[in-house]
Design a protein around this motif. Structure first.
Motif, PDB file in Angstrom:
ATOM      1  N   ASN A 101       0.846  -1.183  -0.073  1.00 48.29           N
ATOM      2  CA  ASN A 101      -0.049   0.056   0.061  1.00 48.29           C
ATOM      3  C   ASN A 101       0.721   1.216   0.091  1.00 48.29           C
ATOM      4  OD1 ASN A 101      -2.440  -1.304   0.109  1.00 48.29           O
ATOM      5  ND2 ASN A 101      -2.776  -1.324   2.280  1.00 48.29           N
ATOM      6  N   MET A 102       2.011   1.483   0.671  1.00 48.35           N
ATOM      7  CA  MET A 102       2.852   2.547   0.767  1.00 48.35           C
ATOM      8  C   MET A 102       3.821   2.525  -0.299  1.00 48.35           C
ATOM      9  SD  MET A 102       3.303   2.505   4.971  1.00 48.35           S
ATOM     10  CE  MET A 102       3.953   4.097   4.824  1.00 48.35           C
ATOM     11  N   THR A 103       4.355   1.323  -0.782  1.00 52.85           N
ATOM     12  CA  THR A 103       5.375   1.844  -1.955  1.00 52.85           C
ATOM     13  C   THR A 103       4.888   1.491  -3.373  1.00 52.85           C
ATOM     14  OG1 THR A 103       6.262  -0.552  -1.551  1.00 52.85           O
ATOM     15  CG2 THR A 103       7.026   1.124  -0.087  1.00 52.85           C
ATOM     16  N   GLY A 104       3.791   0.531  -3.392  1.00 50.15           N
ATOM     17  CA  GLY A 104       3.653   0.037  -4.713  1.00 50.15           C
ATOM     18  C   GLY A 104       4.448  -1.150  -5.205  1.00 50.15           C
ATOM     19  N   LEU A 105       5.347  -1.633  -4.516  1.00 44.32           N
ATOM     20  CA  LEU A 105       5.907  -2.783  -4.503  1.00 44.32           C
ATOM     21  C   LEU A 105       5.274  -4.205  -4.518  1.00 44.32           C
ATOM     22  CD1 LEU A 105       9.565  -2.152  -2.704  1.00 44.32           C
ATOM     23  CD2 LEU A 105       9.225  -2.262  -5.263  1.00 44.32           C
ATOM     24  N   GLU A 106       5.564  -5.027  -5.237  1.00 45.58           N
ATOM     25  CA  GLU A 106       4.857  -6.398  -5.123  1.00 45.58           C
ATOM     26  C   GLU A 106       5.744  -7.121  -4.024  1.00 45.58           C
ATOM     27  OE1 GLU A 106       3.864 -10.537  -7.118  1.00 45.58           O
ATOM     28  OE2 GLU A 106       4.788  -9.024  -8.412  1.00 45.58           O
ATOM     29  N   VAL A 107       5.054  -7.607  -3.038  1.00 47.41           N
ATOM     30  CA  VAL A 107       5.875  -8.243  -1.910  1.00 47.41           C
ATOM     31  C   VAL A 107       5.758 -10.004  -2.322  1.00 47.41           C
ATOM     32  CG1 VAL A 107       6.175  -9.004   0.339  1.00 47.41           C
ATOM     33  CG2 VAL A 107       5.609  -6.695  -0.200  1.00 47.41           C
ATOM     34  N   VAL A 108       6.884 -10.521  -2.465  1.00 44.21           N
ATOM     35  CA  VAL A 108       6.732 -11.886  -3.183  1.00 44.21           C
ATOM     36  C   VAL A 108       7.228 -12.727  -1.929  1.00 44.21           C
ATOM     37  CG1 VAL A 108       7.659 -11.369  -5.380  1.00 44.21           C
ATOM     38  CG2 VAL A 108       9.155 -11.834  -3.711  1.00 44.21           C
ATOM     39  N   GLU A 109       7.515 -12.429  -0.798  1.00 42.38           N
ATOM     40  CA  GLU A 109       7.590 -13.248   0.451  1.00 42.38           C
ATOM     41  C   GLU A 109       7.743 -12.521   1.519  1.00 42.38           C
ATOM     42  OE1 GLU A 109      12.238 -14.974   0.341  1.00 42.38           O
ATOM     43  OE2 GLU A 109      10.689 -16.076  -0.720  1.00 42.38           O
ATOM     44  N   VAL A 110       7.409 -12.836   2.545  1.00 40.76           N
ATOM     45  CA  VAL A 110       7.636 -12.318   4.047  1.00 40.76           C
ATOM     46  C   VAL A 110       7.926 -13.601   4.987  1.00 40.76           C
ATOM     47  CG1 VAL A 110       6.696 -11.286   5.922  1.00 40.76           C
ATOM     48  CG2 VAL A 110       6.113 -10.416   3.657  1.00 40.76           C
ATOM     49  N   ASN A 111       9.301 -13.552   5.168  1.00 40.28           N
ATOM     50  CA  ASN A 111       9.799 -14.559   6.312  1.00 40.28           C
ATOM     51  C   ASN A 111       9.875 -14.301   7.547  1.00 40.28           C
ATOM     52  OD1 ASN A 111      10.276 -16.549   3.639  1.00 40.28           O
ATOM     53  ND2 ASN A 111      11.740 -15.203   3.501  1.00 40.28           N
ATOM     54  N   VAL A 112       9.213 -15.009   8.437  1.00 36.67           N
ATOM     55  CA  VAL A 112       9.241 -14.663   9.875  1.00 36.67           C
ATOM     56  C   VAL A 112       9.889 -15.733  10.762  1.00 36.67           C
ATOM     57  CG1 VAL A 112       7.708 -14.306  11.721  1.00 36.67           C
ATOM     58  CG2 VAL A 112       6.776 -13.568   9.685  1.00 36.67           C
TER      59      VAL A 112
END
Length: 137
Positions: A101-112
């Motif tokens: 929402n803030m950058t317009g980038l597509e987030v392909v993965e979020v590793n926790v």
């Protein structure tokens, strides 16, 4: 993808660049908004920065940024008594939504990566950390 790359978009007025550190801050703040997250775990470097009086808002966050996509790794400490799988899934969702929402980038993965659990006593808070596996160092 490389952490040294800056996200850019060319408009009629010029280029828009987003530094990876900005994405780290967005991800760190989005993660700490989730109920059950006690804090971010930044390791030795983050701890030294805090001792010197500098608050590191990107603590415990590593990003890889390309031109249109990014990947995020988060190191967090959870609160005792929470269901870790549910908390981690909510962190993934919240971080992805905030960055997109803030950058317009597509987030392909979020590793926790869960690196510790905080126990809250009446008088003080105690944290038990686990040693990270060699592949996380």
């Amino acid at each position: 993808m490389s952490i040294d790359n800056l996200e850019f978009d060319v408009t009629e007025m010029g280029q828009i660049r987003i530094a990876p550190e900005v994405i780290e801050i967005i991800a760190g703040l989005a993660a700490t908004e989730v109920r059950g997250i006690a804090g971010m775990s930044g390791g030795v470097a983050g701890g030294i920065a805090e001792l010197l009086g500098r608050k590191n808002l990107g603590k415990g966050v590593k990003v890889e940024v390309g031109e249109k996509q990014c990947a995020v790794d988060l190191s967090v400490v959870t609160e005792f008594g929470t269901r870790i799988q549910d908390v981690a899934a909510e962190v993934q969702s919240n971080v992805k939504r905030a960055i997109e929402n803030m950058t317009g980038l597509e987030v392909v993965e979020v590793n926790v990566h869960i690196l510790g659990v905080t126990f809250k006593n009446d008088e003080k808070e105690e944290e038990v950390a686990v040693s990270p596996s060699p592949r996380l160092r």
